[in-house]
Design a protein around this motif. Sequence first.
Motif, short mmCIF file in Angstrom:
data_model
loop_
_atom_site.label_atom_id
_atom_site.label_comp_id
_atom_site.label_asym_id
_atom_site.label_seq_id
_atom_site.Cartn_x
_atom_site.Cartn_y
_atom_site.Cartn_z
N GLY A 1 0.88 -1.39 0.11
CA GLY A 1 0.11 0.03 -0.17
C GLY A 1 0.59 1.46 0.05
N VAL A 2 1.93 1.29 -0.66
CA VAL A 2 2.89 2.34 -0.50
C VAL A 2 3.33 2.74 -1.75
CG1 VAL A 2 4.88 1.18 -0.18
CG2 VAL A 2 4.74 3.72 0.40
N LEU A 3 3.57 1.73 -2.91
CA LEU A 3 4.11 2.15 -4.31
C LEU A 3 2.93 2.99 -5.00
CD1 LEU A 3 5.77 -1.12 -5.23
CD2 LEU A 3 6.74 1.23 -5.13
N HIS A 4 1.93 3.08 -4.71
CA HIS A 4 0.86 3.67 -5.37
C HIS A 4 0.66 5.19 -5.04
CE1 HIS A 4 -1.27 3.02 -1.60
NE2 HIS A 4 -2.40 3.72 -2.09
N CYS A 5 1.79 5.51 -4.09
CA CYS A 5 1.92 6.89 -3.50
C CYS A 5 2.97 7.23 -4.49
CB CYS A 5 2.10 6.82 -2.02
SG CYS A 5 0.87 6.20 -1.28
N ILE A 6 3.73 6.53 -5.26
CA ILE A 6 4.75 7.13 -6.13
C ILE A 6 4.41 7.33 -7.22
CG2 ILE A 6 7.04 6.71 -6.82
CD1 ILE A 6 7.14 6.96 -3.72
N PRO A 7 4.26 8.60 -8.02
CA PRO A 7 3.80 8.64 -9.35
C PRO A 7 4.68 8.16 -10.30
CG PRO A 7 4.24 10.87 -8.22
CD PRO A 7 4.76 9.79 -7.13
N ASP A 8 4.28 7.90 -11.46
CA ASP A 8 5.08 7.35 -12.62
C ASP A 8 6.22 8.26 -12.89
OD1 ASP A 8 3.24 5.28 -12.78
OD2 ASP A 8 2.31 6.11 -14.57
N GLU A 9 6.06 9.58 -12.71
CA GLU A 9 7.24 10.39 -12.86
C GLU A 9 8.51 10.42 -12.00
OE1 GLU A 9 4.20 11.24 -12.82
OE2 GLU A 9 4.17 13.34 -11.81
N ASP A 10 8.14 9.75 -10.78
CA ASP A 10 9.36 9.46 -9.78
C ASP A 10 9.85 8.06 -10.14
OD1 ASP A 10 8.94 11.81 -8.86
OD2 ASP A 10 8.03 11.30 -7.09
N ASP A 11 9.46 7.36 -11.19
CA ASP A 11 10.06 6.06 -11.34
C ASP A 11 9.98 4.86 -10.14
OD1 ASP A 11 11.16 4.06 -12.85
OD2 ASP A 11 12.86 5.00 -13.51
N PRO A 12 8.71 4.57 -9.99
CA PRO A 12 8.44 3.44 -8.72
C PRO A 12 9.33 2.20 -9.06
CG PRO A 12 6.70 3.87 -9.89
CD PRO A 12 7.50 4.86 -10.50
N ALA A 13 9.50 1.89 -10.29
CA ALA A 13 10.08 0.52 -10.80
C ALA A 13 11.67 0.78 -10.50
CB ALA A 13 10.07 0.16 -12.23
N ASP A 14 12.46 2.00 -10.52
CA ASP A 14 13.62 2.04 -10.50
C ASP A 14 13.68 2.03 -8.73
OD1 ASP A 14 16.49 2.82 -11.14
OD2 ASP A 14 15.75 4.73 -9.99
#
Length: 270
Positions: A162-175
């Motif tokens: 329940g935390v990766l959805h707090c990281i927008p795509d532009e902040d590159d959650p996969a990285d």
Amino acid sequence: MEGPEAGGDSSPLDTSVPHIARVYDYWLGGKDNYAADRKAAEQVIATFPDVTVSVRAQRAFLGRAVHYLAAEAGIRQFLDIGTGLPSANNTHEVAQQVAPQTRIVYVDNDPVVLLHARALLTSTPEGGTIYVEADLRDTGKILDEAARILDFSQPVAIMLLGVLHCIPDEDDPADIVARLLAAVPPGSYLVIAHPASDVAVDQMATSMRNYNKQARDPVTARSHAQVSGFFAGLDLVEPGVVQLHRWRAGVGDLAADRELANYGAVGRKP
Ligand SMILES: C[S@@+](CC[C@H](N)C(=O)[O-])C[C@H]1O[C@@H](n2cnc3c(N)ncnc32)[C@H](O)[C@@H]1O
């Protein structure tokens, strides 16, 4: 057992805007929330009533995943980022019941979680827990602080529920995920719970859009393919990336034919 870190990287405490930790606490029936959180939480409930079922199912998934890792995979170290306000069956409680020597590092960036962190620091004497105030994006700080009680030459379970959805795509959650995984040895695990964009599509889109109008930190639901992408290079533990109430469900868990817009999975670093 050590106290919460002094200082740190939390966002300033502004109770006039909803914050995901306290909104989630409200959905779970907790008391550690403010009027703005309750208003936003109720608005989401109005457009997506299943959200309260979904968050409870997420806590149950957390319990099953931690129990699997401690009892079946032999994991004795956990890095739980986006811990949330203390609730029932926190990671250390589940893991140390299986293996009292387990060490757990909790990480969150909400100052209200910091205020309540003492409830997360009730380790067994044989094991240990610490709380680190940091942003998930600051993997360098998280890994440095975690090394105070975790041995990074031994397997670690990285928990991002329940935390990766707090990281927008532009902040590159996969990285961010890749940087954390690069720091742990083979035999380590990644656990993710993530709201789905491709289940209950219209309800999810409406409720998230409404939430994002009020919240300072926007949230992003992601598809099955996108959540699966976070596990690139890992071996998925059966049954793979599934709606999280279907992940190794046991007695008392939701029926499998129920649809829940929330994915969960566990992967192992080969
Ligand atoms: C929805 S709660 C999930 C709590 C718990 N992991 C669970 O699954 O029950 C999300 C938590 O992540 C924290 N969080 C959100 N964005 C974060 C970030 N960028 N860095 C660290 N923590 C964050 C929030 O403060 C909140 O406590």
